[in-house]
Design an enzyme around this catalytic site. Sequence first.
Site, PDB file in Angstrom:
ATOM      1  N   ASP A  63       0.942  -1.070  -0.059  1.00 33.55           N
ATOM      2  CA  ASP A  63       0.045   0.080  -0.031  1.00 33.55           C
ATOM      3  C   ASP A  63       0.766   1.448   0.075  1.00 33.55           C
ATOM      4  O   ASP A  63       1.877   1.280   0.762  1.00 33.55           O
ATOM      5  CB  ASP A  63      -0.893   0.029   1.396  1.00 33.55           C
ATOM      6  N   ASP A  69      -0.644   7.867   8.120  1.00 32.99           N
ATOM      7  CA  ASP A  69      -0.448   6.272   8.099  1.00 32.99           C
ATOM      8  C   ASP A  69       0.889   6.316   9.178  1.00 32.99           C
ATOM      9  O   ASP A  69       0.997   5.635  10.209  1.00 32.99           O
ATOM     10  CB  ASP A  69       0.026   5.571   7.172  1.00 32.99           C
ATOM     11  N   GLU A  91       1.194  -2.354  10.501  1.00 34.32           N
ATOM     12  CA  GLU A  91       0.806  -2.403   9.229  1.00 34.32           C
ATOM     13  C   GLU A  91       1.881  -1.841   8.406  1.00 34.32           C
ATOM     14  O   GLU A  91       2.203  -1.840   7.248  1.00 34.32           O
ATOM     15  CB  GLU A  91      -0.506  -1.872   8.737  1.00 34.32           C
ATOM     16  N   GLU A  92       2.364  -0.821   9.037  1.00 34.04           N
ATOM     17  CA  GLU A  92       3.301   0.238   8.368  1.00 34.04           C
ATOM     18  C   GLU A  92       4.830  -0.187   8.567  1.00 34.04           C
ATOM     19  O   GLU A  92       5.431   0.789   8.141  1.00 34.04           O
ATOM     20  CB  GLU A  92       3.158   1.595   8.762  1.00 34.04           C
ATOM     21  N   ASP A 111      -3.170  -1.613  13.424  1.00 34.89           N
ATOM     22  CA  ASP A 111      -3.333  -0.836  11.943  1.00 34.89           C
ATOM     23  C   ASP A 111      -3.358   0.532  12.477  1.00 34.89           C
ATOM     24  O   ASP A 111      -4.749   0.946  13.068  1.00 34.89           O
ATOM     25  CB  ASP A 111      -4.534  -1.590  11.410  1.00 34.89           C
ATOM     26  N   LEU A 113      -3.549   3.387  11.156  1.00 32.72           N
ATOM     27  CA  LEU A 113      -4.459   4.321  10.314  1.00 32.72           C
ATOM     28  C   LEU A 113      -5.385   3.433   9.341  1.00 32.72           C
ATOM     29  O   LEU A 113      -4.809   3.121   8.265  1.00 32.72           O
ATOM     30  CB  LEU A 113      -3.742   5.593   9.815  1.00 32.72           C
ATOM     31  N   ASP A 114      -6.561   3.082   9.708  1.00 28.56           N
ATOM     32  CA  ASP A 114      -7.523   2.116   8.843  1.00 28.56           C
ATOM     33  C   ASP A 114      -8.191   2.978   7.955  1.00 28.56           C
ATOM     34  O   ASP A 114      -8.701   4.153   8.596  1.00 28.56           O
ATOM     35  CB  ASP A 114      -8.467   1.184   9.866  1.00 28.56           C
ATOM     36  N   GLU A 270      -5.986  -6.522  11.694  1.00 25.48           N
ATOM     37  CA  GLU A 270      -7.346  -6.084  11.065  1.00 25.48           C
ATOM     38  C   GLU A 270      -8.443  -6.989  11.487  1.00 25.48           C
ATOM     39  O   GLU A 270      -9.270  -7.014  12.455  1.00 25.48           O
ATOM     40  CB  GLU A 270      -7.305  -5.683   9.899  1.00 25.48           C
TER      41      GLU A 270
HETATM   42  P1  AHG Z   1      -6.103   0.628   5.447  1.00 24.03           P
HETATM   43  O1  AHG Z   1      -6.484   1.904   4.944  1.00 24.03           O
HETATM   44  O2  AHG Z   1      -5.706   0.238   6.782  1.00 24.03           O
HETATM   45  O3  AHG Z   1      -5.212  -0.144   4.392  1.00 24.03           O
HETATM   46  O4  AHG Z   1      -7.507  -0.474   5.404  1.00 24.03           O
HETATM   47  C1  AHG Z   1      -8.243  -0.062   4.185  1.00 24.03           C
HETATM   48  C2  AHG Z   1      -9.077  -1.489   4.248  1.00 24.03           C
HETATM   49  C3  AHG Z   1     -10.377  -1.460   5.044  1.00 24.03           C
HETATM   50  O5  AHG Z   1     -10.313  -0.439   5.817  1.00 24.03           O
HETATM   51  C4  AHG Z   1     -11.435  -1.305   4.088  1.00 24.03           C
HETATM   52  O6  AHG Z   1     -12.623  -2.149   4.301  1.00 24.03           O
HETATM   53  C5  AHG Z   1     -11.066  -1.843   2.774  1.00 24.03           C
HETATM   54  O7  AHG Z   1      -9.462  -1.653   2.956  1.00 24.03           O
HETATM   55  C6  AHG Z   1     -11.511  -1.034   1.751  1.00 24.03           C
HETATM   56  O8  AHG Z   1     -10.807  -1.859   0.627  1.00 24.03           O
HETATM   57  P2  AHG Z   1     -11.161  -1.294  -0.830  1.00 24.03           P
HETATM   58  O9  AHG Z   1     -10.396   0.096  -1.110  1.00 24.03           O
HETATM   59  O10 AHG Z   1     -10.502  -2.357  -1.983  1.00 24.03           O
HETATM   60  O11 AHG Z   1     -12.811  -1.101  -1.054  1.00 24.03           O
HETATM   61 MN    MN Z   2      -6.970  -0.965   7.641  1.00 28.38          MN
HETATM   62 MN    MN Z   3      -4.026   0.810   7.723  1.00 33.12          MN
END
Ligand code: AHG
Ligand code: MN
Ligand code: MN
Length: 321
Positions: A63, A69, A91-92, A111, A113-114, A270
Amino acid sequence: MESLTIENFLKTKNEKGEVGKEVYATLIALCSAAKKIAEIAAVNGIGADSLGSLTGAENTDGDEQKALDVLADQLICNALGPTGISAYLSEERDEAVIFEGSDSQIVVASDPLDGSSNIDTNLTIGTIFSIYRAEQESWLREGRAQQAAGFFAYGPQTVLLITTGQGVAGFCLNTEGQFVQMDWQPQIPATTKEFAINAANSRYWPAKVKRYIDTVLAGVDGPRGQNFNMRWNGSLVADAFRIFRRGGIFLYPEDSRKNYENGRLRLVYEANPIAFLVEQAGGRASDGKADILDITPTSYHMRVPFIFGSTDEVDSYHSEQ
Ligand code: AHG
Ligand code: MN
Ligand code: MN
């Protein structure tokens, strides 16, 4: 009646032996870090650079890292330093942060920052955490071994849902900067008429997912005999909080895209913490077959298909398998 603060809530748990001193200190530290994250996120876009701006780096899971984050991760790591825990998984970060001089074997996985894609869109984002004891140096344990878990959601309210194994408690940050207990006992209703999935990925889903989603989309004219509503926030914490409030089913299944053969969500920081909360609130959390909490983690950032929420609805999904 005066609302119970998180400090008094945890002090009582510590006195009753429900949480040890490191877990107690860790939860207090996480609340202080979360307050800082909430304050920073609330004024995003004023003065400093956007918190959603790309840092140019990627995390282990591929990511692109956003400014918040990295900042949230640093705030949490700094807050955890004095708590007596042994390791911090994030996560980071590729690897665990080891706190020298601690023999507690208590690990925090987070995590920080989700919902990062929502940072600059004023949508709810959050911080997810899992606390467990790991004897071996892998710093990994199956979810059922968690001692505490929870998440903060930074939205119209800044809330905390937390469990230490005796049910789920909800707290809200008040205007004095205190997390006070909400007059609500989080319980997930067994049935629902609401599902959460990113329907843009439907062409990548396995047949079993399509079959299930087709049944709910067919509504009252189909085999379910009732209409369903759909919500998708792009933030796990936002969809999860809604499900604790009014029930629902959340699905992030495996799909045919590269790196999505086990979906998108990560087990250790998560799925496991959310699954612990969900089971403690009478819900179900699975990878489509097995309970999330029974899956043995083999790496920090391993992904799992993640389906959770109202038990009867998760069972309906399983029956399509
Ligand atoms: P993060 O920002 O920590 O990577 O988490 C994002 C996750 C979760 O929060 C969310 O339900 C999902 O990714 C959304 O995924 P899409 O963007 O594929 O919909
Ligand atoms: Mn997340
Ligand atoms: Mn995250």
